[in-house]
Design a protein around this motif. Structure first.
Motif, mmCIF file in Angstrom:
data_model
loop_
_atom_site.group_PDB
_atom_site.id
_atom_site.type_symbol
_atom_site.label_atom_id
_atom_site.label_comp_id
_atom_site.label_asym_id
_atom_site.label_seq_id
_atom_site.Cartn_x
_atom_site.Cartn_y
_atom_site.Cartn_z
ATOM 1 N N ASP A 70 -3.328 8.168 -3.417
ATOM 2 C CA ASP A 70 -2.215 7.344 -3.889
ATOM 3 C C ASP A 70 -1.193 7.251 -2.773
ATOM 4 O OD1 ASP A 70 -3.344 7.011 -6.405
ATOM 5 O OD2 ASP A 70 -2.386 8.816 -7.198
ATOM 6 N N ILE A 71 -0.846 6.021 -2.381
ATOM 7 C CA ILE A 71 0.096 5.796 -1.295
ATOM 8 C C ILE A 71 1.457 5.443 -1.893
ATOM 9 C CG2 ILE A 71 0.574 4.488 0.796
ATOM 10 C CD1 ILE A 71 -1.940 6.263 0.871
ATOM 11 N N PRO A 72 2.489 6.253 -1.632
ATOM 12 C CA PRO A 72 3.824 5.984 -2.199
ATOM 13 C C PRO A 72 4.385 4.652 -1.685
ATOM 14 C CG PRO A 72 3.692 8.202 -1.295
ATOM 15 C CD PRO A 72 2.469 7.487 -0.831
ATOM 16 N N THR A 73 5.122 3.975 -2.562
ATOM 17 C CA THR A 73 5.779 2.718 -2.183
ATOM 18 C C THR A 73 7.236 2.969 -1.856
ATOM 19 O OG1 THR A 73 6.355 2.218 -4.478
ATOM 20 C CG2 THR A 73 4.228 1.397 -3.655
ATOM 21 N N SER A 74 7.845 1.985 -1.213
ATOM 22 C CA SER A 74 9.274 2.063 -0.890
ATOM 23 C C SER A 74 10.058 1.079 -1.739
ATOM 24 C CB SER A 74 9.480 1.778 0.605
ATOM 25 O OG SER A 74 8.833 2.755 1.382
ATOM 26 N N VAL A 75 9.867 -0.203 -1.482
ATOM 27 C CA VAL A 75 10.607 -1.228 -2.207
ATOM 28 C C VAL A 75 10.036 -1.441 -3.599
ATOM 29 C CG1 VAL A 75 11.339 -3.641 -2.166
ATOM 30 C CG2 VAL A 75 11.227 -2.325 -0.041
ATOM 31 N N MET A 76 8.704 -1.424 -3.707
ATOM 32 C CA MET A 76 8.092 -1.699 -5.004
ATOM 33 C C MET A 76 8.436 -0.636 -6.044
ATOM 34 S SD MET A 76 4.333 -3.078 -3.798
ATOM 35 C CE MET A 76 3.767 -3.352 -5.468
ATOM 36 N N ALA A 77 8.881 0.537 -5.582
ATOM 37 C CA ALA A 77 9.301 1.574 -6.530
ATOM 38 C C ALA A 77 10.507 1.120 -7.330
ATOM 39 C CB ALA A 77 9.613 2.859 -5.774
ATOM 40 N N LEU A 78 11.327 0.230 -6.733
ATOM 41 C CA LEU A 78 12.479 -0.302 -7.456
ATOM 42 C C LEU A 78 12.067 -1.117 -8.655
ATOM 43 C CD1 LEU A 78 14.624 -1.391 -4.374
ATOM 44 C CD2 LEU A 78 14.855 0.707 -5.732
ATOM 45 N N PHE A 79 10.811 -1.591 -8.620
ATOM 46 C CA PHE A 79 10.315 -2.432 -9.700
ATOM 47 C C PHE A 79 9.321 -1.674 -10.582
ATOM 48 C CE2 PHE A 79 11.509 -5.066 -6.126
ATOM 49 C CZ PHE A 79 12.323 -6.044 -6.708
ATOM 50 N N GLY A 80 9.326 -0.343 -10.437
ATOM 51 C CA GLY A 80 8.491 0.478 -11.305
ATOM 52 C C GLY A 80 7.096 0.769 -10.783
ATOM 53 N N LYS A 81 6.805 0.357 -9.542
ATOM 54 C CA LYS A 81 5.484 0.612 -8.956
ATOM 55 C C LYS A 81 5.641 1.716 -7.912
ATOM 56 C CE LYS A 81 1.087 -0.505 -8.276
ATOM 57 N NZ LYS A 81 0.045 -0.324 -9.306
ATOM 58 N N ASP A 82 5.404 2.970 -8.303
ATOM 59 C CA ASP A 82 5.653 4.097 -7.416
ATOM 60 C C ASP A 82 4.515 4.364 -6.422
ATOM 61 O OD1 ASP A 82 8.103 4.649 -8.645
ATOM 62 O OD2 ASP A 82 7.115 5.823 -10.220
ATOM 63 N N PHE A 83 3.283 4.024 -6.785
ATOM 64 C CA PHE A 83 2.122 4.310 -5.926
ATOM 65 C C PHE A 83 1.166 3.116 -5.902
ATOM 66 C CE2 PHE A 83 3.516 8.449 -7.493
ATOM 67 C CZ PHE A 83 3.605 9.180 -6.311
ATOM 68 N N ILE A 84 0.455 2.990 -4.804
ATOM 69 C CA ILE A 84 -0.659 2.038 -4.699
ATOM 70 C C ILE A 84 -1.924 2.867 -4.544
ATOM 71 C CG2 ILE A 84 -1.724 0.191 -3.365
ATOM 72 C CD1 ILE A 84 1.043 -0.647 -2.452
ATOM 73 N N PRO A 85 -2.838 2.829 -5.497
ATOM 74 C CA PRO A 85 -4.074 3.625 -5.380
ATOM 75 C C PRO A 85 -5.063 2.966 -4.420
ATOM 76 C CG PRO A 85 -4.085 2.373 -7.421
ATOM 77 C CD PRO A 85 -2.738 2.129 -6.786
ATOM 78 N N ILE A 86 -5.730 3.777 -3.617
ATOM 79 C CA ILE A 86 -6.787 3.284 -2.730
ATOM 80 C C ILE A 86 -8.015 4.178 -2.911
ATOM 81 C CG2 ILE A 86 -5.224 2.293 -1.005
ATOM 82 C CD1 ILE A 86 -5.640 4.787 0.700
ATOM 83 N N SER A 87 -9.188 3.616 -2.689
ATOM 84 C CA SER A 87 -10.434 4.389 -2.798
ATOM 85 C C SER A 87 -11.486 3.774 -1.900
ATOM 86 C CB SER A 87 -10.935 4.425 -4.245
ATOM 87 O OG SER A 87 -11.222 3.114 -4.700
ATOM 88 N N ILE A 88 -12.465 4.571 -1.561
ATOM 89 C CA ILE A 88 -13.508 4.130 -0.637
ATOM 90 C C ILE A 88 -14.783 4.902 -0.910
ATOM 91 C CG2 ILE A 88 -13.271 5.759 1.276
ATOM 92 C CD1 ILE A 88 -13.215 1.966 1.669
#
Length: 485
Positions: free
Chosen positions: A107-125
């Motif tokens: 899970d990659i933490p967000t900066s600006v998107m956290a203001l809109f309720g999106k704290d993490f961007i999940p990635i997988s491989i």
């Protein structure tokens, strides 16, 4: 604002800043997520390749899993992009036991998107790696000189006994693979090579010349030497019980070491000829046209006929490329090849004959196709020695008697000429598409043999205790790693 529209643009621009900031910020956050995913992909690939390289054949064990995890952690440390909840799994494929499967997520933490309720961007491989074995022809060249009977500098079992058990690692690393063909040939060498049984009658001189005493003093000692020809027939026959007087009997004797022939282009003058310190592809591939083609024929190493000096050793017979159906069959072949351990060290003989038996031209043209079942055949030489090249001035070798015959030409002393010939043979083999792996066994100085290896990654040093692991690493290198997903 309807009555006075002045300044409206500023108000509208201010109102638009919020969604614009959201879009730009989300772009930055997504860019960071894509960068993190690329790093995660690299770590996944490294883990899969590292784990597959650690495997022996199709055996996936804890060491393979740990090696894969180590490669992953090195390429994707826990602090990468402030990633959270990092997971990685290194396993064996459920559908193909020769394949390693790695899955990873974070899970990659967000900066600006956290203001809109999106704290993490999940990635997988997910990625997979396999060993692309293809078809392989492998010549195993083994030093069986007298020093192999001694223990390594660290003590313990003899070097030859360690070799006999350690060489099995090469077979194990390449075993269990389907839809491919792997063949092994073995060339034991010392001051001679026992290859007469792999030749044709026409490849061997009818008239071999040996030093003979041509006069004796009153005490019964030899007063002077000359060359005397010993003729043998081509077909097997019995001459008063001496079946050694036929080419066929010599080749079938199991003690069929041969004398080296002249360098291609040099003449054969009744046993007096020159062997250059350089080796060309013609020296490897050219074969006798007929039974009278003396310049391309090998002499019979025969200490019984050599009055000048009958000291010398003939190793166990070399073997052609062949498949082995089991570890025990391969182990028996190694044991048989190393049964005779004695004599001096001529690296050039071992390397040249490995190239001759591996080549798709020359004496094995019909046996060594360049493709098998439509797939190219990779050619490898695995060369092991425990010592420096040490020619002998008095003993009888494949080059005759140095003090009498002096067949090796060139500048410098006898040793430097043979070293030059060895390295030239290595270059010739590599130019013919052969990959050379070199193992220095308990050898203090390696400068003499290391240049023979195809690259620094094809050169190994062993103290004897890790010899099986070294052979396994070479086997893993012969089976080329590749990513399959």
């Amino acid at each position: 604002m309807r009555r006075d529209s002045r300044g409206n643009t500023l108000a509208m621009a201010g109102a638009a800043l919020v969604p614009i900031a959201g879009m730009i910020g989300s772009g930055l956050d997504m860019s960071r997520a894509y960068m993190a995913q690329a790093k995660l992909q690299n770590a996944c690939d490294a883990a899969a390749l590292g784990a597959r390289r650690e495997m022996t054949g199709a055996v996936f064990d804890a060491s393979a899993r740990i090696e894969g995890e180590r490669f992953f952690d090195f390429n994707f440390p826990s602090t990468t992009m402030n990633a959270q909840n990092v997971t990685r799994t290194v396993t064996q494929s459920t559908t193909d036991d020769t394949t390693v499967v790695v899955t990873a997520s974070a899970d990659i933490p967000t900066s600006v998107m956290a203001l809109f309720g999106k704290d993490f961007i999940p990635i997988s491989i997910q990625c997979e790696a396999n060993q692309d074995y293809g078809n392989n022809d492998i010549m195993v060249v083994l030093d069986v000189t007298g020093s192999m009977n001694s223990s390594p500098s660290g003590g313990g079992a003899s070097k030859i006994s360690r070799l006999r058990t350690g060489a099995l690692g090469l077979y194990r690393a390449l075993a269990g693979v389907t839809n491919t063909r792997t063949r092994y040939g073995i060339v034991p060498y010392s001051m001679n090579v026992n290859v007469g049984g792999l030749l044709r009658n026409r490849d061997i001189l009818r008239d071999s010349y040996y030093p003979k005493c041509n006069s004796w003093d009153w005490r019964g000692r030899c007063n002077g030497y000359g060359l005397s020809a010993v003729h043998i027939t081509a077909s097997q026959w019995n001459d008063g019980g001496n079946t050694g007087n036929s080419l066929s009997a010599f080749r079938q004797s199991g003690n069929a070491c041969v004398e080296e022939r002249p360098t291609i282009g040099n003449s054969f003058n009744n046993g007096d000829f020159d062997i250059e310190p350089t080796v060309s592809q013609a020296d490897i591939d050219d074969i006798a046209i007929n039974g009278s083609d003396q310049e391309r024929q090998y002499g019979r190493w025969d200490p019984n006929e050599n009055e000048y000096d009958d000291d010398g050793w003939c190793p166990s017979p070399a073997t052609r490329l062949q498949t082995y159906g089991s570890e025990s069959a391969y182990q028996t072949a190694i044991n048989d090849a190393t049964a005779v351990v004695a004599g001096n060290t001529y690296h050039d003989l071992g390397l040249i004959w490995a190239a001759r038996l591996l080549s798709s031209n020359g004496i094995n043209a019909s046996r060594n196709p360049t493709t098998f079942n439509g797939i190219p055949v990779a050619k490898h030489i695995v060369f092991l020695t425990d010592g420096d090249l040490v020619p002998t001035s008095s003993n009888y070798s494949s080059y005759g008697n140095y003090n009498f015959d002096r067949r090796i030409t060139g500048s410098g002393g006898q040793e430097s000429r043979h070293i030059a010939r060895f390295l030239s043979a290595c270059s010739a083999a590599k130019s013919m598409g052969m990959t050379i792996w070199v193992i220095a066994l308990d050898l203090g100085s390696t400068g003499e043999i290391e240049p023979c290896a195809t690259s620094s990654g094809h050169f190994f040093v062993s103290d004897g205790s890790d010899l099986e692991q070294v052979f396994e690493r070479i086997g893993a290198g012969i089976g080329r790693l590749r990513l399959t997903q």
